[in-house]
Design an enzyme around this catalytic site. Sequence first.
Site, PDB file in Angstrom:
ATOM      1  N   THR A 118     -31.220 -10.708  10.379  1.00  0.00           N
ATOM      2  CA  THR A 118     -30.348 -10.344   9.259  1.00  0.00           C
ATOM      3  C   THR A 118     -28.886 -10.244   9.699  1.00  0.00           C
ATOM      4  O   THR A 118     -28.606  -9.911  10.868  1.00  0.00           O
ATOM      5  CB  THR A 118     -30.801  -8.983   8.675  1.00  0.00           C
ATOM      6  OG1 THR A 118     -29.794  -8.498   7.791  1.00  0.00           O
ATOM      7  CG2 THR A 118     -31.020  -7.934   9.757  1.00  0.00           C
ATOM      8  N   ASP A 119     -27.976 -10.459   8.752  1.00  0.00           N
ATOM      9  CA  ASP A 119     -26.550 -10.288   9.053  1.00  0.00           C
ATOM     10  C   ASP A 119     -26.212  -8.821   9.333  1.00  0.00           C
ATOM     11  O   ASP A 119     -25.150  -8.508   9.879  1.00  0.00           O
ATOM     12  CB  ASP A 119     -25.671 -10.833   7.911  1.00  0.00           C
ATOM     13  CG  ASP A 119     -25.889 -10.153   6.576  1.00  0.00           C
ATOM     14  OD1 ASP A 119     -26.760  -9.268   6.477  1.00  0.00           O
ATOM     15  OD2 ASP A 119     -25.172 -10.508   5.612  1.00  0.00           O
ATOM     16  N   GLU A 120     -27.137  -7.894   8.968  1.00  0.00           N
ATOM     17  CA  GLU A 120     -26.842  -6.464   9.166  1.00  0.00           C
ATOM     18  C   GLU A 120     -26.741  -6.094  10.640  1.00  0.00           C
ATOM     19  O   GLU A 120     -26.222  -5.031  10.971  1.00  0.00           O
ATOM     20  CB  GLU A 120     -27.897  -5.593   8.479  1.00  0.00           C
ATOM     21  CG  GLU A 120     -27.864  -5.758   6.976  1.00  0.00           C
ATOM     22  CD  GLU A 120     -28.510  -4.612   6.211  1.00  0.00           C
ATOM     23  OE1 GLU A 120     -28.732  -3.542   6.791  1.00  0.00           O
ATOM     24  OE2 GLU A 120     -28.778  -4.813   5.025  1.00  0.00           O
TER      25      GLU A 120
ATOM     26  N   TYR B 219     -32.714   0.677  10.177  1.00  0.00           N
ATOM     27  CA  TYR B 219     -33.233  -0.670   9.883  1.00  0.00           C
ATOM     28  C   TYR B 219     -32.503  -1.731  10.706  1.00  0.00           C
ATOM     29  O   TYR B 219     -33.124  -2.513  11.433  1.00  0.00           O
ATOM     30  CB  TYR B 219     -33.098  -0.989   8.380  1.00  0.00           C
ATOM     31  CG  TYR B 219     -33.205  -2.471   8.085  1.00  0.00           C
ATOM     32  CD1 TYR B 219     -34.420  -3.139   8.218  1.00  0.00           C
ATOM     33  CD2 TYR B 219     -32.084  -3.224   7.702  1.00  0.00           C
ATOM     34  CE1 TYR B 219     -34.521  -4.511   7.978  1.00  0.00           C
ATOM     35  CE2 TYR B 219     -32.175  -4.587   7.463  1.00  0.00           C
ATOM     36  CZ  TYR B 219     -33.395  -5.233   7.605  1.00  0.00           C
ATOM     37  OH  TYR B 219     -33.487  -6.583   7.369  1.00  0.00           O
TER      38      TYR B 219
ATOM     39  N   LYS C 243     -33.798  -4.252  13.792  1.00  0.00           N
ATOM     40  CA  LYS C 243     -33.718  -5.717  13.748  1.00  0.00           C
ATOM     41  C   LYS C 243     -32.903  -6.235  14.951  1.00  0.00           C
ATOM     42  O   LYS C 243     -33.241  -7.255  15.545  1.00  0.00           O
ATOM     43  CB  LYS C 243     -33.078  -6.186  12.440  1.00  0.00           C
ATOM     44  CG  LYS C 243     -33.899  -5.912  11.189  1.00  0.00           C
ATOM     45  CD  LYS C 243     -35.210  -6.679  11.128  1.00  0.00           C
ATOM     46  CE  LYS C 243     -35.039  -8.160  10.892  1.00  0.00           C
ATOM     47  NZ  LYS C 243     -36.361  -8.844  10.760  1.00  0.00           N
TER      48      LYS C 243
HETATM   49  P1  NAD Z   1     -40.299  -7.569   2.241  1.00  0.00           P
HETATM   50  O1  NAD Z   1     -40.214  -6.111   2.490  1.00  0.00           O
HETATM   51  O2  NAD Z   1     -40.270  -8.083   0.833  1.00  0.00           O
HETATM   52  O3  NAD Z   1     -41.617  -8.154   2.909  1.00  0.00           O
HETATM   53  C1  NAD Z   1     -42.052  -7.754   4.175  1.00  0.00           C
HETATM   54  C2  NAD Z   1     -43.511  -8.223   4.346  1.00  0.00           C
HETATM   55  O4  NAD Z   1     -43.935  -7.881   5.668  1.00  0.00           O
HETATM   56  C3  NAD Z   1     -44.489  -7.545   3.374  1.00  0.00           C
HETATM   57  O5  NAD Z   1     -45.387  -8.499   2.839  1.00  0.00           O
HETATM   58  C4  NAD Z   1     -45.240  -6.557   4.271  1.00  0.00           C
HETATM   59  O6  NAD Z   1     -46.572  -6.302   3.828  1.00  0.00           O
HETATM   60  C5  NAD Z   1     -45.225  -7.283   5.608  1.00  0.00           C
HETATM   61  N1  NAD Z   1     -45.356  -6.366   6.749  1.00  0.00           N
HETATM   62  C6  NAD Z   1     -44.673  -5.207   6.950  1.00  0.00           C
HETATM   63  N2  NAD Z   1     -45.104  -4.640   8.101  1.00  0.00           N
HETATM   64  C7  NAD Z   1     -46.050  -5.462   8.631  1.00  0.00           C
HETATM   65  C8  NAD Z   1     -46.845  -5.418   9.803  1.00  0.00           C
HETATM   66  N3  NAD Z   1     -46.754  -4.397  10.669  1.00  0.00           N
HETATM   67  N4  NAD Z   1     -47.705  -6.437  10.039  1.00  0.00           N
HETATM   68  C9  NAD Z   1     -47.825  -7.477   9.158  1.00  0.00           C
HETATM   69  N5  NAD Z   1     -47.111  -7.549   8.027  1.00  0.00           N
HETATM   70  C10 NAD Z   1     -46.219  -6.561   7.757  1.00  0.00           C
HETATM   71  O7  NAD Z   1     -39.124  -8.216   3.094  1.00  0.00           O
HETATM   72  P2  NAD Z   1     -38.200  -9.482   2.791  1.00  0.00           P
HETATM   73  O8  NAD Z   1     -37.041  -9.056   1.993  1.00  0.00           O
HETATM   74  O9  NAD Z   1     -39.053 -10.597   2.349  1.00  0.00           O
HETATM   75  O10 NAD Z   1     -37.659  -9.774   4.265  1.00  0.00           O
HETATM   76  C11 NAD Z   1     -38.398 -10.620   5.145  1.00  0.00           C
HETATM   77  C12 NAD Z   1     -37.654 -10.713   6.464  1.00  0.00           C
HETATM   78  O11 NAD Z   1     -36.340 -11.240   6.245  1.00  0.00           O
HETATM   79  C13 NAD Z   1     -37.440  -9.377   7.157  1.00  0.00           C
HETATM   80  O12 NAD Z   1     -37.613  -9.570   8.536  1.00  0.00           O
HETATM   81  C14 NAD Z   1     -36.009  -8.996   6.842  1.00  0.00           C
HETATM   82  O13 NAD Z   1     -35.466  -8.217   7.872  1.00  0.00           O
HETATM   83  C15 NAD Z   1     -35.359 -10.361   6.782  1.00  0.00           C
HETATM   84  N6  NAD Z   1     -34.183 -10.499   5.904  1.00  0.00           N
HETATM   85  C16 NAD Z   1     -34.231 -10.106   4.596  1.00  0.00           C
HETATM   86  C17 NAD Z   1     -33.136 -10.325   3.769  1.00  0.00           C
HETATM   87  C18 NAD Z   1     -33.148  -9.927   2.308  1.00  0.00           C
HETATM   88  O14 NAD Z   1     -32.103 -10.008   1.648  1.00  0.00           O
HETATM   89  N7  NAD Z   1     -34.280  -9.510   1.742  1.00  0.00           N
HETATM   90  C19 NAD Z   1     -31.982 -10.921   4.292  1.00  0.00           C
HETATM   91  C20 NAD Z   1     -31.957 -11.296   5.632  1.00  0.00           C
HETATM   92  C21 NAD Z   1     -33.078 -11.095   6.424  1.00  0.00           C
HETATM   93  O1  DAU Z   2     -27.881  -8.404   4.359  1.00  0.00           O
HETATM   94  C1  DAU Z   2     -29.243  -8.637   4.518  1.00  0.00           C
HETATM   95  C2  DAU Z   2     -30.022  -7.399   4.128  1.00  0.00           C
HETATM   96  O2  DAU Z   2     -29.920  -7.284   2.708  1.00  0.00           O
HETATM   97  C3  DAU Z   2     -31.478  -7.456   4.570  1.00  0.00           C
HETATM   98  O3  DAU Z   2     -31.525  -7.449   5.974  1.00  0.00           O
HETATM   99  C4  DAU Z   2     -32.261  -6.273   4.006  1.00  0.00           C
HETATM  100  O4  DAU Z   2     -33.642  -6.408   4.326  1.00  0.00           O
HETATM  101  C5  DAU Z   2     -32.104  -6.260   2.505  1.00  0.00           C
HETATM  102  O5  DAU Z   2     -32.778  -5.147   1.941  1.00  0.00           O
HETATM  103  C6  DAU Z   2     -30.621  -6.223   2.127  1.00  0.00           C
HETATM  104  O6  DAU Z   2     -30.024  -4.966   2.509  1.00  0.00           O
HETATM  105  P1  DAU Z   2     -28.994  -4.173   1.536  1.00  0.00           P
HETATM  106  O7  DAU Z   2     -28.983  -2.767   1.945  1.00  0.00           O
HETATM  107  O8  DAU Z   2     -27.705  -4.897   1.444  1.00  0.00           O
HETATM  108  O9  DAU Z   2     -29.771  -4.407   0.124  1.00  0.00           O
HETATM  109  P2  DAU Z   2     -30.090  -3.411  -1.098  1.00  0.00           P
HETATM  110  O10 DAU Z   2     -30.630  -4.288  -2.184  1.00  0.00           O
HETATM  111  O11 DAU Z   2     -30.898  -2.258  -0.668  1.00  0.00           O
HETATM  112  O12 DAU Z   2     -28.652  -2.917  -1.514  1.00  0.00           O
HETATM  113  C7  DAU Z   2     -27.626  -3.825  -1.863  1.00  0.00           C
HETATM  114  C8  DAU Z   2     -26.383  -3.008  -2.180  1.00  0.00           C
HETATM  115  O13 DAU Z   2     -26.603  -2.293  -3.388  1.00  0.00           O
HETATM  116  C9  DAU Z   2     -26.047  -1.971  -1.124  1.00  0.00           C
HETATM  117  O14 DAU Z   2     -24.644  -1.873  -1.008  1.00  0.00           O
HETATM  118  C10 DAU Z   2     -26.607  -0.668  -1.688  1.00  0.00           C
HETATM  119  C11 DAU Z   2     -26.470  -0.874  -3.187  1.00  0.00           C
HETATM  120  N1  DAU Z   2     -27.504  -0.211  -4.040  1.00  0.00           N
HETATM  121  C12 DAU Z   2     -28.801  -0.436  -3.756  1.00  0.00           C
HETATM  122  C13 DAU Z   2     -29.796   0.155  -4.527  1.00  0.00           C
HETATM  123  C14 DAU Z   2     -31.264  -0.065  -4.205  1.00  0.00           C
HETATM  124  C15 DAU Z   2     -27.113   0.568  -5.125  1.00  0.00           C
HETATM  125  O15 DAU Z   2     -25.914   0.741  -5.402  1.00  0.00           O
HETATM  126  N2  DAU Z   2     -28.097   1.154  -5.884  1.00  0.00           N
HETATM  127  C16 DAU Z   2     -29.428   0.990  -5.624  1.00  0.00           C
HETATM  128  O16 DAU Z   2     -30.271   1.581  -6.347  1.00  0.00           O
END
Ligand code: NAD
Ligand code: DAU
Length: 339
Positions: free
Chosen positions: A125-127, A153, A157
């Site tokens: 992730t970019d985080e 988190y 990562k």
């Molecule tokens: P998500 O939370 O929707 O899905 C995570 C999945 O992993 C779920 O199906 C969960 O059951 C499974 N899981 C969790 N713990 C596990 C374990 N111990 N063993 C096997 N399976 C397990 O997450 P997402 O948003 O789809 O993110 C997927 C990946 O991409 C993550 O690694 C996250 O860090 C990364 N990522 C997410 C975003 C985003 O915006 N959502 C952006 C950049 C990177």
């Molecule tokens: O940048 C990549 C990341 O993006 C991934 O690595 C993470 O897995 C993914 O969850 C996401 O992280 P963020 O913290 O940016 O996403 P989130 O949707 O939780 O929040 C987006 C923004 O919105 C953040 O600034 C917090 C704000 N927010 C979020 C929620 C859930 C609110 O203002 N209200 C809310 O209820």
Amino acid sequence: MKIVVTGGAGFIGSNFIFYMLNKYKEYEIICVDKLTYAGNLSTLKTVMDNPNFTFVKADICDRETIYKLFEDVKPNIVVNFAAESHVDRSIENPDIFLQTNIMGTAVLMDACRKYGIDRYHQVSTDEVYGDLPLDRPDLFFTEETPIHTSSPYSSSKAGADLLVLAYHRTYGLPVTISRCSNNYGPYHFPEKLIPLMIANALNDKPLPVYGKGENVRDWLYVEDHCKAIDLIIHNGKVGEVYNIGGHNEMKNIDIVKLICKELNKPESLITYVADRKGHDMRYAIDPTKIHNELGWLPETMFADGIKKTIKWYLENREWWEEIISGEYQNYYKKMYENR
Ligand code: NAD
Ligand code: DAU
């Protein structure tokens, strides 16, 4: 070609499985998922009968089970999406984030070393780069930006990323890492900003914006992320990190207002609540490397992607209504009541 996709019952992993099964008719995909609160088998129902798809319920931290799986399957490629992914939950309880995100990654890479692999790909992730100030729009995250995390988190990562690079240098494991910005699209779990706001707006519930809503995220349609990973696992250089992002920065408040407009709901639903602890201000990816080396470019404009996403949530109400009717209610109360 056999690809083990971990975390494939979650948001991005499931979209990746759909994309790969559709594009490569001869590939076998083996999805390994623990089915935590974030994993839903109903998400995968359209591919369950596909002869090239197998689902295995397993925890990536369970070394014995993972080794047995690798012995049986002998995958060519592993793409690790499995993670605890929600920043707010990591602030409440870091422990499981360290377990799954770091230890789980180690178990998968040990299995790769033991049984052999053509490529281990870590979805990061970019985080891991921390955040950028709002008053420096000229700054972007490149692959050289130092790791500088803010939340449990992102620290977990980053820990995993460092371990992946160490396994490459120390053991010669053929790894790649991608660091993507915020994704949006179908099957996004409704604890995250965009699906939470869509679900709440449709139910005429308050839309809880943290702080002043000034924080900026760089949004990418999930299919564009899947296409980038596809390019990296086939053509990316071993040992390299690739940033993925679409130059689509938006303030949270603007996203929430846009959702109100698209759904014809009043902005009076917006409620400003206490800020997230350690809240990152701005993320912005420089995707020059993946563009120059692999020819990747984002294809879905935000204006189209958000419309498609809202349409999907309108047409698939049973998917998210089922989720928010269960344990999610307790989560929501704990996180938002009296906030
Ligand atoms: P998500 O939370 O929707 O899905 C995570 C999945 O992993 C779920 O199906 C969960 O059951 C499974 N899981 C969790 N713990 C596990 C374990 N111990 N063993 C096997 N399976 C397990 O997450 P997402 O948003 O789809 O993110 C997927 C990946 O991409 C993550 O690694 C996250 O860090 C990364 N990522 C997410 C975003 C985003 O915006 N959502 C952006 C950049 C990177
Ligand atoms: O940048 C990549 C990341 O993006 C991934 O690595 C993470 O897995 C993914 O969850 C996401 O992280 P963020 O913290 O940016 O996403 P989130 O949707 O939780 O929040 C987006 C923004 O919105 C953040 O600034 C917090 C704000 N927010 C979020 C929620 C859930 C609110 O203002 N209200 C809310 O209820």
